[in-house]
Design a protein around this motif. Sequence first.
Motif, short mmCIF file in Angstrom:
data_model
loop_
_atom_site.label_atom_id
_atom_site.label_comp_id
_atom_site.label_asym_id
_atom_site.label_seq_id
_atom_site.Cartn_x
_atom_site.Cartn_y
_atom_site.Cartn_z
N LEU A 1 -7.65 15.13 -15.14
CA LEU A 1 -8.36 13.99 -14.73
C LEU A 1 -7.82 12.60 -14.99
N ASN A 2 -7.21 12.68 -16.35
CA ASN A 2 -6.65 11.54 -16.64
C ASN A 2 -5.39 11.24 -16.27
N CYS A 3 -4.57 12.27 -15.86
CA CYS A 3 -3.41 11.93 -15.14
C CYS A 3 -3.52 11.63 -13.78
N ILE A 4 -4.49 12.11 -12.91
CA ILE A 4 -4.88 11.73 -11.59
C ILE A 4 -5.15 10.06 -11.73
N ASP A 5 -6.22 9.76 -12.67
CA ASP A 5 -6.62 8.32 -12.79
C ASP A 5 -5.14 7.32 -13.09
N VAL A 6 -4.35 7.83 -14.15
CA VAL A 6 -3.20 7.16 -14.41
C VAL A 6 -2.03 6.86 -13.32
N PHE A 7 -2.04 8.05 -12.46
CA PHE A 7 -1.12 8.15 -11.46
C PHE A 7 -1.39 7.10 -10.48
N ILE A 8 -2.79 7.18 -9.92
CA ILE A 8 -3.00 6.31 -8.70
C ILE A 8 -3.13 4.64 -9.25
N LYS A 9 -3.54 4.60 -10.60
CA LYS A 9 -3.52 3.00 -11.02
C LYS A 9 -2.02 2.53 -11.17
N GLY A 10 -1.04 3.59 -11.70
CA GLY A 10 0.36 3.24 -12.01
C GLY A 10 0.81 2.44 -10.62
N PHE A 11 0.41 3.05 -9.42
CA PHE A 11 1.07 2.30 -8.08
C PHE A 11 0.87 0.72 -8.37
N THR A 12 -0.51 0.13 -8.64
CA THR A 12 -0.76 -1.12 -8.80
C THR A 12 -0.08 -1.64 -10.10
N VAL A 13 -0.09 -1.20 -11.31
CA VAL A 13 0.21 -1.62 -12.49
C VAL A 13 1.95 -1.66 -12.32
N LEU A 14 2.55 -0.77 -11.89
CA LEU A 14 4.16 -0.67 -12.00
C LEU A 14 4.65 -1.22 -10.57
N ASN A 15 3.84 -1.54 -9.58
CA ASN A 15 4.33 -2.26 -8.55
C ASN A 15 5.06 -1.30 -7.62
N VAL A 16 4.73 0.03 -7.69
CA VAL A 16 5.51 0.98 -7.00
C VAL A 16 4.97 1.41 -5.49
N ARG A 17 5.89 1.55 -4.73
CA ARG A 17 5.25 1.70 -3.26
C ARG A 17 4.75 3.03 -3.14
N VAL A 18 3.53 3.13 -2.36
CA VAL A 18 2.98 4.27 -2.40
C VAL A 18 3.57 5.13 -1.12
N PRO A 19 3.77 6.36 -1.28
CA PRO A 19 4.26 7.12 -0.36
C PRO A 19 3.50 7.36 0.82
N THR A 20 4.04 7.39 1.94
CA THR A 20 3.38 7.62 3.33
C THR A 20 2.16 8.53 3.19
N LEU A 21 2.62 9.89 2.72
CA LEU A 21 1.61 10.92 2.64
C LEU A 21 0.50 10.57 1.66
N LEU A 22 0.54 9.87 0.66
CA LEU A 22 -0.41 9.59 -0.31
C LEU A 22 -1.35 8.26 0.19
N ARG A 23 -1.01 7.54 1.03
CA ARG A 23 -1.54 6.44 1.28
C ARG A 23 -3.27 6.44 1.64
N ASN A 24 -3.41 7.51 2.33
CA ASN A 24 -4.83 7.80 2.83
C ASN A 24 -5.70 8.22 1.21
N LEU A 25 -4.95 9.06 0.63
CA LEU A 25 -5.67 9.42 -0.52
C LEU A 25 -6.01 8.33 -1.53
N LYS A 26 -4.95 7.42 -1.68
CA LYS A 26 -5.12 6.42 -2.71
C LYS A 26 -6.20 5.37 -1.87
N ASP A 27 -6.38 5.25 -0.73
CA ASP A 27 -7.23 4.57 -0.22
C ASP A 27 -8.46 4.89 -0.21
#
Length: 428
Positions: free
Chosen positions: A358-384
């Motif tokens: 649970l902690n890893c999922i939370d960190v993983f999703i927040k990391g896209f914003t904090v580390l300014n990483v491009r969200v992969p196409t296949l994960l964009r809907n999940l992140k949304d």
Amino acid sequence: MEKLFQKIDGSSTKKLLDSGITSESIILMEDKDLMDIGIEKGPRLLILEFIRQENNNAQENINESNLNVLNWNDPHSTSSKARFTFFNEKEIRTALETRTDFRNTLYGELNVGGLPSNKNLLFMVRIVCSHFFEDRILNQRSYPTAFEKHLLAKQIVSTYPQLKRKKRNVMDPDEVSADKRKFNRNKAYDDFDFASQEVLEIVHARLQIQNPRTAALIIKQFPHMTAYNGLMIQQSFVRMTSLEQRVDMANILLKCILLNRHVFNDIEDEYIQGALVVFRELMVRGCKRLKEDDSMSVEEIQAAPLIRWVEESIKHEHLTTTTARYEPHIACFGDKFKKGSYYAVYGTESVSCGYSSLNCIDVFIKGFTVLNVRVPTLLRNLKDFLDIKVYSLKSHSSRNSVNNLLDVFDKVDNAERRSLISNGDTSI
């Protein structure tokens, strides 16, 4: 006070004694107090100098054997106290010796009186700070005070006295004295923990603007962003998005399992299973099979854009070289479909998140914003979906599949509320 009485005249000594001044009360006196009891200017200067020296000695000569049982008020909390930490030479040396990646610097430079490079000095500080403070930060959410940091720095220098040297070699330019510098630093805050975090975020934001999509650069500048099981990324996310309250992600992911009870049933961790179910429901196209994926099962390939199970024996290879071929993902080191140690992976950079999925999922999703990483196409809907349902960063999505799934969840939530109300639960 005998040393003081030897320096001043008898008349001033008598005035101090007649006023009931003791060794405990004299260090609290100021120039005005001395004038009030009739001390002349000459003796006053000597007394003030004595008071200054006594205050300095009191700060420096704290009995270190008692430091581990002292409690100091946490400046950032009105309800908790920070446990004071005890530092000693033996423990500092032990912490450094246990790190195999630091032994060349330890035995080749520090232990023979040498002065390591600035990079290795910073690495040494990170090792020592992690040894003394990591468990406290993770489990107690209590940060070391400025005074503790100061004491630790003094103990490190005491352990390796050569660190007092200002220059690494004789050819380096001399340090310019403060009065001759063109620019001087402002006086540091006494309580600088939060101030330094704010500065970090300002610099971090500028790095994002000037160097888009460079997680490696951000982590290189602020290596502690990957420490403490992702806690620094979570806190940076809160500050960057003004998110004050964390929504219950656990409950939402468990509900996601009900969307399709016929897939990912072999996965042991329920939170990973829930995330994969909603990922599959929102997936707009199939997953591309890579050459190295030939040995993977269908469910592994379907899960691969979000999570990959990796054998512990090839952990280092996966985190340093293999990941460069993959989009950002979660890596679970252990048996296939079983629980293990989780990492949020962004190219060749990774964040250890411990054993909490649970902690890893939370960190993983927040990391896209904090580390300014491009969200992969296949994960964009999940992140949304998570940005709306969990983090409340926006109210709706530009993708119909995400909005349709959110409508389903809203209907379920409304049905739960009506059920609770009908059962007489008015707490909602």
